[in-house]
Design an enzyme around this catalytic site. Structure first.
Site, PDB file in Angstrom:
ATOM      1  N   ASP A 117       4.529 -38.669 -14.042  1.00 53.95           N
ATOM      2  CA  ASP A 117       5.277 -39.520 -14.105  1.00 53.95           C
ATOM      3  C   ASP A 117       5.101 -40.542 -15.177  1.00 53.95           C
ATOM      4  O   ASP A 117       4.776 -39.899 -16.305  1.00 53.95           O
ATOM      5  CB  ASP A 117       4.499 -40.652 -12.834  1.00 53.95           C
ATOM      6  CG  ASP A 117       3.423 -41.213 -13.040  1.00 53.95           C
ATOM      7  OD1 ASP A 117       2.688 -40.793 -13.933  1.00 53.95           O
ATOM      8  OD2 ASP A 117       2.713 -41.887 -12.108  1.00 53.95           O
ATOM      9  N   CYS A 177      -0.696 -37.979 -13.756  1.00 52.34           N
ATOM     10  CA  CYS A 177       0.012 -39.361 -13.234  1.00 52.34           C
ATOM     11  C   CYS A 177      -1.289 -40.377 -13.861  1.00 52.34           C
ATOM     12  O   CYS A 177      -1.885 -40.128 -14.656  1.00 52.34           O
ATOM     13  CB  CYS A 177       0.110 -39.745 -11.796  1.00 52.34           C
ATOM     14  SG  CYS A 177      -1.318 -39.328 -10.704  1.00 52.34           S
ATOM     15  N   THR A 205      -3.709 -41.665 -12.457  1.00 55.37           N
ATOM     16  CA  THR A 205      -5.123 -41.456 -12.136  1.00 55.37           C
ATOM     17  C   THR A 205      -5.365 -39.889 -12.055  1.00 55.37           C
ATOM     18  O   THR A 205      -6.459 -39.468 -11.766  1.00 55.37           O
ATOM     19  CB  THR A 205      -5.590 -41.994 -10.778  1.00 55.37           C
ATOM     20  OG1 THR A 205      -4.644 -41.788  -9.930  1.00 55.37           O
ATOM     21  CG2 THR A 205      -5.639 -43.725 -10.969  1.00 55.37           C
ATOM     22  N   HIS A 233     -14.453 -21.119  -8.586  1.00 54.85           N
ATOM     23  CA  HIS A 233     -14.731 -21.323  -7.102  1.00 54.85           C
ATOM     24  C   HIS A 233     -13.469 -21.558  -6.337  1.00 54.85           C
ATOM     25  O   HIS A 233     -13.614 -20.942  -5.199  1.00 54.85           O
ATOM     26  CB  HIS A 233     -15.665 -22.394  -6.888  1.00 54.85           C
ATOM     27  CG  HIS A 233     -17.235 -22.162  -7.398  1.00 54.85           C
ATOM     28  ND1 HIS A 233     -18.203 -22.761  -6.961  1.00 54.85           N
ATOM     29  CD2 HIS A 233     -17.580 -21.305  -8.423  1.00 54.85           C
ATOM     30  CE1 HIS A 233     -19.341 -22.431  -7.801  1.00 54.85           C
ATOM     31  NE2 HIS A 233     -18.948 -21.595  -8.388  1.00 54.85           N
ATOM     32  N   HIS A 285     -16.158 -16.506  -2.852  1.00 64.08           N
ATOM     33  CA  HIS A 285     -15.087 -17.925  -2.979  1.00 64.08           C
ATOM     34  C   HIS A 285     -13.820 -17.420  -2.654  1.00 64.08           C
ATOM     35  O   HIS A 285     -12.989 -18.224  -2.372  1.00 64.08           O
ATOM     36  CB  HIS A 285     -15.206 -18.112  -4.483  1.00 64.08           C
ATOM     37  CG  HIS A 285     -16.531 -18.500  -5.055  1.00 64.08           C
ATOM     38  ND1 HIS A 285     -17.136 -19.615  -4.594  1.00 64.08           N
ATOM     39  CD2 HIS A 285     -17.408 -18.172  -6.109  1.00 64.08           C
ATOM     40  CE1 HIS A 285     -18.260 -19.689  -5.282  1.00 64.08           C
ATOM     41  NE2 HIS A 285     -18.362 -19.020  -6.080  1.00 64.08           N
TER      42      HIS A 285
END
Ligand code: RB5
Length: 147
Positions: free
Chosen positions: A8, A65, A67, A98, A133
Site C-alpha cells: 500500500d 504496508c 506495519t 519451520h 515441520h
C-alpha cells in the site's frame, strides 16, 4: 525465483527497496504496485498478490504496508498462502525453516531498511527443513470449516 511484490502507500518506499535488492540477488521481480504515495487500502494489494501467487505467477511474495499486519491478515485468508510478518533475522529464518512461508510481510513504518534487507535475503535463501515441520505446515489449513 520469480518474486511478486506489492504494497500500500505506507509500504511503497520499502517495497521499492525490496524490489531493487531482489533484482540484485538475481531474482525475477514482478512489481504489482502501488507506485506512489496515493492512499491504497492494504487488503487490495494483499489479495491481488495472493491470487497471483496461487495461480503460479510467482514462487514467493513480498507484501509491505505500514506495519505488515494488515497485509498479512488479508493474504492469510487465501488457502495455500503462508504469509509471515517478520521483524528480524531470527523470525525470517524461522518463517522459512519451520513454516515454509511463501509470502514475507514487512512494515514500512516499523522496520528500517538495513534490517529489512537482511530479512529479505534470508527469506529468499533459507530452505524449509521439512520433517516434523512438514506435518505441522500441512495442518495449518482448517479442515471441515465453512465460512
Ligand atoms: C495505513 O495507514 C496503515 O493502516 C496500513 O499501511 C497498515 O499498517 C495496516 O495494517
Amino acid at each position: 525465483m520469480r518474486v511478486l511484490l506489492a504494497s500500500d502507500h505506507a509500504g511503497w518506499e520499502l517495497k521499492q527497496l525490496m524490489a531493487t535488492l531482489a533484482r540484485e540477488l538475481g531474482h525475477d521481480v514482478v512489481d504489482l504496485g502501488t507506485h506512489g504515495r496515493e492512499p491504497v487500502d492494504y487488503p487490495d494489494p494483499a489479495h491481488d498478490l495472493a491470487i497471483r501467487l496461487l495461480a503460479g505467477e510467482g514462487e514467493r511474495g513480498v507484501l509491505v504496508c505500514g506495519t505488515g499486519i494488515g497485509v498479512s491478515m488479508a493474504a492469510n485468508r487465501h488457502v495455500g498462502v503462508r504469509a509471515a510478518l517478520c521483524h528480524d533475522a531470527f523470525t525470517a529464518q524461522a518463517a522459512r525453516r519451520h513454516n515454509d512461508a511463501n509470502v514475507l510481510c514487512l512494515g514500512g513504518r516499523t522496520t528500517g531498511p538495513g534490517v529489512a534487507m537482511q530479512i529479505l535475503e534470508l527469506f529468499l535463501t533459507t530452505p524449509f527443513e521439512g520433517g516434523r515441520h512438514a506435518r505441522r505446515v500441512a495442518s495449518i489449513e482448517p479442515k471441515g470449516e465453512t465460512s
